[in-house]
Design an enzyme around this catalytic site. Sequence first.
Site, PDB file in Angstrom:
ATOM      1  N   TRP A 133     -95.517 -38.596   3.371  1.00 55.06           N
ATOM      2  CA  TRP A 133     -96.826 -37.961   3.232  1.00 55.06           C
ATOM      3  C   TRP A 133     -96.995 -36.743   4.132  1.00 55.06           C
ATOM      4  O   TRP A 133     -97.837 -35.890   3.876  1.00 55.06           O
ATOM      5  CB  TRP A 133     -97.935 -38.977   3.553  1.00 55.06           C
ATOM      6  CG  TRP A 133     -97.813 -39.574   4.934  1.00 55.06           C
ATOM      7  CD1 TRP A 133     -97.230 -40.763   5.261  1.00 55.06           C
ATOM      8  CD2 TRP A 133     -98.255 -38.998   6.165  1.00 55.06           C
ATOM      9  NE1 TRP A 133     -97.272 -40.959   6.619  1.00 55.06           N
ATOM     10  CE2 TRP A 133     -97.904 -39.893   7.194  1.00 55.06           C
ATOM     11  CE3 TRP A 133     -98.919 -37.821   6.496  1.00 55.06           C
ATOM     12  CZ2 TRP A 133     -98.190 -39.644   8.536  1.00 55.06           C
ATOM     13  CZ3 TRP A 133     -99.203 -37.559   7.836  1.00 55.06           C
ATOM     14  CH2 TRP A 133     -98.835 -38.477   8.836  1.00 55.06           C
ATOM     15  N   ASN A 134     -96.216 -36.655   5.213  1.00 56.34           N
ATOM     16  CA  ASN A 134     -96.519 -35.621   6.213  1.00 56.34           C
ATOM     17  C   ASN A 134     -96.090 -34.219   5.793  1.00 56.34           C
ATOM     18  O   ASN A 134     -96.668 -33.228   6.228  1.00 56.34           O
ATOM     19  CB  ASN A 134     -95.930 -35.984   7.583  1.00 56.34           C
ATOM     20  CG  ASN A 134     -94.437 -36.200   7.549  1.00 56.34           C
ATOM     21  OD1 ASN A 134     -93.847 -36.441   6.496  1.00 56.34           O
ATOM     22  ND2 ASN A 134     -93.808 -36.118   8.704  1.00 56.34           N
ATOM     23  N   LYS A 157     -90.634 -40.638  -6.238  1.00 53.98           N
ATOM     24  CA  LYS A 157     -91.865 -41.378  -5.971  1.00 53.98           C
ATOM     25  C   LYS A 157     -92.574 -40.664  -4.835  1.00 53.98           C
ATOM     26  O   LYS A 157     -92.095 -40.623  -3.707  1.00 53.98           O
ATOM     27  CB  LYS A 157     -91.595 -42.821  -5.557  1.00 53.98           C
ATOM     28  CG  LYS A 157     -92.885 -43.670  -5.512  1.00 53.98           C
ATOM     29  CD  LYS A 157     -92.829 -44.792  -4.496  1.00 53.98           C
ATOM     30  CE  LYS A 157     -93.123 -44.340  -3.090  1.00 53.98           C
ATOM     31  NZ  LYS A 157     -94.548 -43.907  -2.887  1.00 53.98           N
ATOM     32  N   ALA A 159     -95.443 -39.851  -1.976  1.00 47.69           N
ATOM     33  CA  ALA A 159     -96.122 -40.677  -0.982  1.00 47.69           C
ATOM     34  C   ALA A 159     -97.504 -41.078  -1.487  1.00 47.69           C
ATOM     35  O   ALA A 159     -98.210 -40.277  -2.108  1.00 47.69           O
ATOM     36  CB  ALA A 159     -96.246 -39.908   0.333  1.00 47.69           C
ATOM     37  N   GLY A 210     -88.291 -41.062   5.736  1.00 45.87           N
ATOM     38  CA  GLY A 210     -89.312 -42.007   6.180  1.00 45.87           C
ATOM     39  C   GLY A 210     -88.818 -42.826   7.357  1.00 45.87           C
ATOM     40  O   GLY A 210     -87.929 -42.401   8.110  1.00 45.87           O
ATOM     41  N   SER A 211     -89.368 -44.013   7.506  1.00 40.65           N
ATOM     42  CA  SER A 211     -89.071 -44.832   8.681  1.00 40.65           C
ATOM     43  C   SER A 211     -87.681 -45.451   8.596  1.00 40.65           C
ATOM     44  O   SER A 211     -87.143 -45.682   7.515  1.00 40.65           O
ATOM     45  CB  SER A 211     -90.111 -45.942   8.821  1.00 40.65           C
ATOM     46  OG  SER A 211     -89.920 -46.937   7.832  1.00 40.65           O
ATOM     47  N   GLU A 232     -83.039 -39.593   5.837  1.00 42.71           N
ATOM     48  CA  GLU A 232     -83.606 -38.861   6.985  1.00 42.71           C
ATOM     49  C   GLU A 232     -84.686 -39.763   7.551  1.00 42.71           C
ATOM     50  O   GLU A 232     -85.760 -39.905   6.981  1.00 42.71           O
ATOM     51  CB  GLU A 232     -84.165 -37.506   6.524  1.00 42.71           C
ATOM     52  CG  GLU A 232     -84.419 -36.550   7.675  1.00 42.71           C
ATOM     53  CD  GLU A 232     -85.875 -36.514   8.098  1.00 42.71           C
ATOM     54  OE1 GLU A 232     -86.176 -37.137   9.147  1.00 42.71           O
ATOM     55  OE2 GLU A 232     -86.678 -35.902   7.409  1.00 42.71           O
ATOM     56  N   LEU A 233     -84.373 -40.403   8.689  1.00 45.13           N
ATOM     57  CA  LEU A 233     -85.175 -41.512   9.180  1.00 45.13           C
ATOM     58  C   LEU A 233     -85.923 -41.144  10.460  1.00 45.13           C
ATOM     59  O   LEU A 233     -86.134 -39.983  10.752  1.00 45.13           O
ATOM     60  CB  LEU A 233     -84.270 -42.733   9.358  1.00 45.13           C
ATOM     61  CG  LEU A 233     -83.457 -43.107   8.109  1.00 45.13           C
ATOM     62  CD1 LEU A 233     -82.549 -44.299   8.390  1.00 45.13           C
ATOM     63  CD2 LEU A 233     -84.363 -43.380   6.916  1.00 45.13           C
ATOM     64  N   CYS A 266     -91.491 -35.831  11.985  1.00 44.50           N
ATOM     65  CA  CYS A 266     -90.341 -36.612  12.443  1.00 44.50           C
ATOM     66  C   CYS A 266     -89.583 -35.912  13.566  1.00 44.50           C
ATOM     67  O   CYS A 266     -88.814 -36.556  14.282  1.00 44.50           O
ATOM     68  CB  CYS A 266     -89.404 -36.909  11.285  1.00 44.50           C
ATOM     69  SG  CYS A 266     -88.870 -35.441  10.397  1.00 44.50           S
ATOM     70  N   GLU A 366     -91.489 -44.114  18.482  1.00 50.66           N
ATOM     71  CA  GLU A 366     -92.016 -42.866  17.929  1.00 50.66           C
ATOM     72  C   GLU A 366     -93.542 -42.958  17.832  1.00 50.66           C
ATOM     73  O   GLU A 366     -94.086 -43.956  17.371  1.00 50.66           O
ATOM     74  CB  GLU A 366     -91.414 -42.622  16.546  1.00 50.66           C
ATOM     75  CG  GLU A 366     -91.768 -41.280  15.949  1.00 50.66           C
ATOM     76  CD  GLU A 366     -91.026 -41.036  14.640  1.00 50.66           C
ATOM     77  OE1 GLU A 366     -90.802 -39.864  14.305  1.00 50.66           O
ATOM     78  OE2 GLU A 366     -90.685 -42.026  13.953  1.00 50.66           O
TER      79      GLU A 366
END
Length: 465
Positions: A133-134, A157, A159, A210-211, A232-233, A266, A366
């Site tokens: 979403w960011n 998909k 966010a 995401g996470s 990309e976490l 991130c 984080e």
Amino acid sequence: MSNSIEVKNPATGELIKEVGVQTAEEIHHAIEKGHMEFKRWSKVNAHERSKLLKAWSHKIQENKEEIAKVMTMENGKPLSESLGEVNYATSYIDWYAEEAIRIYGRTVPAATESKRIVVTRQPIGLVAAITPWNFPAAMMTRKAAPALAAGCTFIVKAAEDTPLTTMTLIELAHDAGIPKDAIQYVNGKGSEVGPLFTNSPLIRKITFTGSTPVGKSLIKGSADTVKHVTMELGGHAPLIIAEDADLVLAVSQTIISKYRNAGQTCVCVNRILVHESLVDAFAEKFTKAVAKLKVGNGLDETTDIGPIINEKGFDKIVAQINDALEKGAEVLIGNKYQVDRDKGYFFIHPTVLKNVDASMDIMQEETFGPVAPITTFKTIEEAIEIANNTPYGLAAYFFTENYKTGMYLHDHLDFGIIGWNDGAPSAAHAPFGGMKESGLGREGGIEGIEPYLETKYLSVGNLVN
């Protein structure tokens, strides 16, 4: 699955739009369409794919003011940042429009005169993406552009908090002439859509931002069908201010890194490590700069810090601040809130904490919010040890005017992205990605198209009469 998602403005809690959610059957159908389109799209010549990508970029730029407004309304970031993100998003499309025509093969000298070996590259297949979403524009185009350039088809998909930006961009791709089944979106909960993507044998690659826990789940889910993955976490970025740092530069660049998108990125600075001889001077200058930042609705052009995306994110940030204060941290500025849980908006004023140590949660997890914790070090070796003492390795920053110190830090920091006297190192033409539990693979640069390509070689024999 529920029938719709309510997209709300995080600055006011007001409903912007209800977005329809696809059923499992509809998502399976979209996957099948993407798979069938791959057979055609993969045969479109690279120059034509390049031309269509450039047309998509042009369409986005023609509508960037409207896109930025939609992004600010659903995401909360200041309008100037949303406009910047639209430009950042198209920079990926522009870059991979050029890379599409540079997917080269090669010949390899054979061991005998009667053979010739030819190496070629081909698109991997249908790609499924799950985006955050960011950065609802840039994180999608950073995946879609290289996929389409390589000849893959693409389904994303979006966010749940910010689907409107992604939907708008994909509709513009269709307007630009990219086939509807070559680039698609679906809406739904990640916990429900994710398994549909990972379990499908028609999807050959998963790309996710995401996470780390969700990334691990997607990696496990992709194992049964041996999908390629790019992840990309999470991150926990340190920023080191060496004894010889230019403090004016360090302050200005730290502000840029820490408080962009209200600290909800991130690669945001999460831990500020200052040489003990400079900590008081840095803290004073930094706090004065932070005091000038204005909190408010992102549609107000004077706003620097928008809202926290939702209640869950707000509660996590507040818990980290309270934990730090209970363990001896000092508030230099901030720790103020504007909250209405009933209406659904959550603002945290930019906060600076001093006397932070490793026992505090904020130094281990984080934050994803506008909180800057400051700690100290005596030697560069100690700073490196503190910086690397995390399972994450996405981004790191340091400030020094000494090239030997700079190269030493670069060589010893275990992070995929490093900014030297630079708080904003991201660029479409550079490889973005992390080490350790911060991810797999790279996005951006010439490296960014590689995960969407398969390599095969042809050995031709009996060439000598």
